[in-house]
Design a protein around this motif. Sequence first.
Motif, short mmCIF file in Angstrom:
data_model
loop_
_atom_site.label_atom_id
_atom_site.label_comp_id
_atom_site.label_asym_id
_atom_site.label_seq_id
_atom_site.Cartn_x
_atom_site.Cartn_y
_atom_site.Cartn_z
N MET A 1 68.34 -66.88 -85.88
CA MET A 1 68.05 -68.18 -85.32
C MET A 1 68.57 -68.28 -83.89
O MET A 1 67.98 -68.99 -83.08
N ASP A 2 69.66 -67.59 -83.57
CA ASP A 2 70.19 -67.63 -82.21
C ASP A 2 69.20 -67.08 -81.20
O ASP A 2 69.13 -67.56 -80.07
N ALA A 3 68.40 -66.07 -81.60
CA ALA A 3 67.39 -65.51 -80.70
C ALA A 3 66.34 -66.57 -80.37
O ALA A 3 65.88 -66.67 -79.22
N GLN A 4 65.95 -67.38 -81.35
CA GLN A 4 64.98 -68.43 -81.09
C GLN A 4 65.57 -69.51 -80.18
O GLN A 4 64.90 -70.01 -79.29
N VAL A 5 66.82 -69.86 -80.41
CA VAL A 5 67.51 -70.83 -79.53
C VAL A 5 67.49 -70.32 -78.10
O VAL A 5 67.15 -71.05 -77.16
N ASP A 6 67.82 -69.04 -77.91
CA ASP A 6 67.83 -68.44 -76.57
C ASP A 6 66.43 -68.44 -75.95
O ASP A 6 66.27 -68.71 -74.76
N MET A 7 65.41 -68.12 -76.75
CA MET A 7 64.04 -68.11 -76.26
C MET A 7 63.60 -69.49 -75.81
O MET A 7 62.96 -69.65 -74.77
N LEU A 8 63.97 -70.52 -76.58
CA LEU A 8 63.60 -71.89 -76.22
C LEU A 8 64.30 -72.33 -74.94
O LEU A 8 63.70 -73.00 -74.09
N LEU A 9 65.56 -71.95 -74.78
CA LEU A 9 66.28 -72.26 -73.53
C LEU A 9 65.65 -71.53 -72.35
O LEU A 9 65.55 -72.09 -71.25
N ALA A 10 65.21 -70.28 -72.57
CA ALA A 10 64.55 -69.52 -71.50
C ALA A 10 63.24 -70.20 -71.08
O ALA A 10 62.91 -70.23 -69.89
N GLN A 11 62.50 -70.74 -72.04
CA GLN A 11 61.28 -71.47 -71.70
C GLN A 11 61.60 -72.66 -70.80
O GLN A 11 60.92 -72.90 -69.80
N GLU A 12 62.62 -73.40 -71.16
CA GLU A 12 63.00 -74.57 -70.37
C GLU A 12 63.44 -74.16 -68.96
O GLU A 12 63.14 -74.85 -67.99
N SER A 13 64.13 -73.04 -68.86
CA SER A 13 64.56 -72.55 -67.56
C SER A 13 63.38 -72.12 -66.70
O SER A 13 63.35 -72.36 -65.49
N LYS A 14 62.39 -71.52 -67.34
CA LYS A 14 61.21 -71.02 -66.62
C LYS A 14 60.24 -72.13 -66.25
O LYS A 14 59.66 -72.12 -65.15
N LEU A 15 60.02 -73.08 -67.11
CA LEU A 15 58.98 -74.10 -66.92
C LEU A 15 59.54 -75.32 -66.20
O LEU A 15 59.66 -76.41 -66.76
N GLN A 16 59.88 -75.10 -64.93
CA GLN A 16 60.41 -76.18 -64.10
C GLN A 16 59.52 -76.38 -62.88
O GLN A 16 58.94 -75.43 -62.36
N PHE A 17 59.44 -77.61 -62.44
CA PHE A 17 58.58 -77.99 -61.33
C PHE A 17 59.39 -78.22 -60.07
O PHE A 17 60.52 -78.69 -60.13
N SER A 18 58.79 -77.91 -58.92
CA SER A 18 59.42 -78.28 -57.65
C SER A 18 59.15 -79.75 -57.37
O SER A 18 59.95 -80.43 -56.73
N SER A 19 58.02 -80.26 -57.87
CA SER A 19 57.69 -81.68 -57.79
C SER A 19 56.74 -81.98 -58.94
O SER A 19 56.09 -81.08 -59.48
N PHE A 20 56.66 -83.25 -59.31
CA PHE A 20 55.77 -83.67 -60.38
C PHE A 20 55.29 -85.07 -60.08
O PHE A 20 56.09 -86.02 -60.08
N SER A 21 54.00 -85.20 -59.81
CA SER A 21 53.42 -86.49 -59.43
C SER A 21 52.71 -87.13 -60.62
O SER A 21 52.52 -86.51 -61.66
N PHE A 22 52.28 -88.36 -60.43
CA PHE A 22 51.47 -89.03 -61.45
C PHE A 22 50.20 -88.22 -61.69
O PHE A 22 49.76 -88.07 -62.83
N GLU A 23 49.61 -87.69 -60.61
CA GLU A 23 48.41 -86.86 -60.75
C GLU A 23 48.70 -85.60 -61.56
O GLU A 23 47.85 -85.15 -62.34
N ASP A 24 49.87 -85.01 -61.37
CA ASP A 24 50.25 -83.85 -62.19
C ASP A 24 50.30 -84.24 -63.66
O ASP A 24 49.87 -83.48 -64.53
N GLY A 25 50.82 -85.42 -63.94
CA GLY A 25 50.88 -85.89 -65.32
C GLY A 25 49.50 -86.01 -65.95
O GLY A 25 49.27 -85.58 -67.08
N VAL A 26 48.57 -86.57 -65.20
CA VAL A 26 47.20 -86.71 -65.69
C VAL A 26 46.57 -85.33 -65.85
O VAL A 26 45.89 -85.05 -66.85
N SER A 27 46.81 -84.44 -64.90
CA SER A 27 46.25 -83.08 -64.96
C SER A 27 46.75 -82.32 -66.19
O SER A 27 45.97 -81.68 -66.90
N VAL A 28 48.05 -82.39 -66.45
CA VAL A 28 48.61 -81.74 -67.64
C VAL A 28 48.02 -82.36 -68.90
O VAL A 28 47.64 -81.65 -69.84
#
Length: 155
Positions: A1-28
């Motif tokens: 289970m620790d490997a999955q915890v680490d993988m989920l934290l890695a996703q959060e570390s990787k999936l970060q935005f330099s900016s996020f607008s209202f238009e980005d929200g609609v696009s996502v």
Amino acid sequence: MDAQVDMLLAQESKLQFSSFSFEDGVSVGLDLLDRARLDKLPVVVDVFAYGQQLFHAALPRSQADNGEWVARKRRTVLRFSHSSLYMGTYCKSIGMELDQKYYLPPCTYASQGGGFPILLRDGGVIGVVTVSGLAEEDDHALVVAALEAHLTKQQ
């Protein structure tokens, strides 16, 4: 289970935005909607940022309860600044449930997958992208795929 915890934290570390607008929200949100329509998935899709709902859609065969799950997953992400799947996986890895560990009512918070933080590289969590209607890992994977695609387009 620790490997999955680490993988989920890695996703959060990787999936970060330099900016996020209202238009980005609609696009996502639209990207998630297109992906779900393509596979005829019975989901509710929600993008929440800057204190308000930027996008919300319910597809055929989704249930009214899915909207409640969206709200509960969103509260969890906003409270802990981690994906709802991470919170559930972390709690299970220490032999507890979210309500036991943090004394939170399960009717208000959910630690099942599908809620993912909208993270700014230099600003923390500013919102949540949420899907509800599938198995928790599938809800989570759908959100992650949409965020990866959006970030790839931004580069």
